[in-house]
Design a protein around this motif. Structure first.
Motif, PDB file in Angstrom:
ATOM      1  N   SER A   1      46.275  61.731  25.076  1.00 29.25           N
ATOM      2  CA  SER A   1      46.088  62.876  25.969  1.00 29.25           C
ATOM      3  C   SER A   1      44.660  63.406  25.905  1.00 29.25           C
ATOM      4  O   SER A   1      44.092  63.807  26.924  1.00 29.25           O
ATOM      5  N   TYR A   2      44.075  63.396  24.735  1.00 29.38           N
ATOM      6  CA  TYR A   2      42.690  63.842  24.578  1.00 29.38           C
ATOM      7  C   TYR A   2      41.756  62.913  25.360  1.00 29.38           C
ATOM      8  O   TYR A   2      40.874  63.369  26.080  1.00 29.38           O
ATOM      9  N   ILE A   3      41.969  61.622  25.204  1.00 24.47           N
ATOM     10  CA  ILE A   3      41.123  60.643  25.894  1.00 24.47           C
ATOM     11  C   ILE A   3      41.259  60.799  27.408  1.00 24.47           C
ATOM     12  O   ILE A   3      40.259  60.804  28.131  1.00 24.47           O
TER      13      ILE A   3
ATOM     14  N   PRO B   1      33.384  60.817  27.561  1.00 25.34           N
ATOM     15  CA  PRO B   1      34.044  59.567  27.167  1.00 25.34           C
ATOM     16  C   PRO B   1      33.001  58.482  26.891  1.00 25.34           C
ATOM     17  O   PRO B   1      32.010  58.355  27.612  1.00 25.34           O
ATOM     18  N   SER B   2      33.231  57.718  25.858  1.00 19.96           N
ATOM     19  CA  SER B   2      32.376  56.552  25.591  1.00 19.96           C
ATOM     20  C   SER B   2      32.893  55.400  26.451  1.00 19.96           C
ATOM     21  O   SER B   2      33.933  55.506  27.103  1.00 19.96           O
ATOM     22  N   GLU B   3      32.176  54.304  26.446  1.00 17.48           N
ATOM     23  CA  GLU B   3      32.642  53.103  27.160  1.00 17.48           C
ATOM     24  C   GLU B   3      33.984  52.645  26.587  1.00 17.48           C
ATOM     25  O   GLU B   3      34.852  52.179  27.311  1.00 17.48           O
TER      26      GLU B   3
ATOM     27  N   LYS C   1      36.664  54.752  28.155  1.00 14.42           N
ATOM     28  CA  LYS C   1      36.887  54.363  29.551  1.00 14.42           C
ATOM     29  C   LYS C   1      37.681  53.064  29.624  1.00 14.42           C
ATOM     30  O   LYS C   1      38.518  52.891  30.512  1.00 14.42           O
ATOM     31  N   LYS C   2      37.421  52.190  28.679  1.00 15.21           N
ATOM     32  CA  LYS C   2      38.124  50.908  28.647  1.00 15.21           C
ATOM     33  C   LYS C   2      39.600  51.086  28.280  1.00 15.21           C
ATOM     34  O   LYS C   2      40.482  50.528  28.932  1.00 15.21           O
ATOM     35  N   ILE C   3      39.872  51.891  27.262  1.00 18.47           N
ATOM     36  CA  ILE C   3      41.261  52.077  26.831  1.00 18.47           C
ATOM     37  C   ILE C   3      42.026  52.994  27.790  1.00 18.47           C
ATOM     38  O   ILE C   3      43.258  52.952  27.841  1.00 18.47           O
TER      39      ILE C   3
END
Length: 173
Positions: free
Chosen positions: A49-51, A105-107, A110-112
């Motif tokens: 949820s944080y991501i 967000p890091s890459e 974004k990927k996950i």
């Protein structure tokens, strides 16, 4: 005069706690399943949820994340710190207010993120597999209403969770 017998008390208590019991059970099962699914990715079930929120709202403050997720600030700080160490979140000081930390967000996040969305779609499909499309839509709408009522109730009772600078869009964690 109202006489409360043990049978009346138990019957009334069961009616009152019934809906809450089912919500709690669904939440717990969901978190356990998320934990299992994402354990090899280095995140816990609740961290999904944080991501999602950080991907949806780059530059979101930790305080606003706390309000959106209805989680206290110290818990958010702890999870954000873990996600930062794991390379999922980039935390920067707000140039206009050095007391605030902005989250990006890091890459890796974004990927996950795509995997999280696919997982949630699969989980929702699993939960609704025995319902018709119409029933599933009715259940979803009812749960959205209940969720908004519950969220507004706590926000009205506790100013720590009031959404002042955060928009309601994507409020689906």
């Amino acid at each position: 005069m109202l006489v409360i017998t043990e049978q009346n008390f138990i019957s009334k208590r069961c009616k009152v706690e019934k809906i809450q019991k089912y919500f709690n059970r669904m939440y717990r099962a969901s978190m356990l399943d998320r934990d299992l699914h994402f354990q090899d990715k280095g995140i816990s079930g609740c961290q999904t949820s944080y991501i999602m929120q950080v991907v949806w709202r780059p530059g979101l403050s930790q305080e606003d994340l706390s309000k959106l997720l209805l989680v206290n600030k110290s818990t958010v700080a702890r999870h954000v710190s873990q996600l930062e160490k794991s390379g999922f979140i980039i935390r920067e000081l707000d140039p206009e207010d050095q007391r605030k930390k902005r989250l990006y967000p890091s890459e890796k996040a974004k990927k996950i993120y795509e995997e999280i969305i696919d997982y949630l779609d699969d989980w929702n499909n699993l939960l609704l597999q025995n319902f018709t499309e119409e029933e599933a839509e009715m259940i979803t709408q009812a749960l959205q209403k209940i969720s908004m009522i519950a969220s507004e109730s706590i926000r009205n009772k506790n100013s720590e969770y009031k959404l002042d600078s955060v928009s309601y869009t994507h409020l689906r964690a």
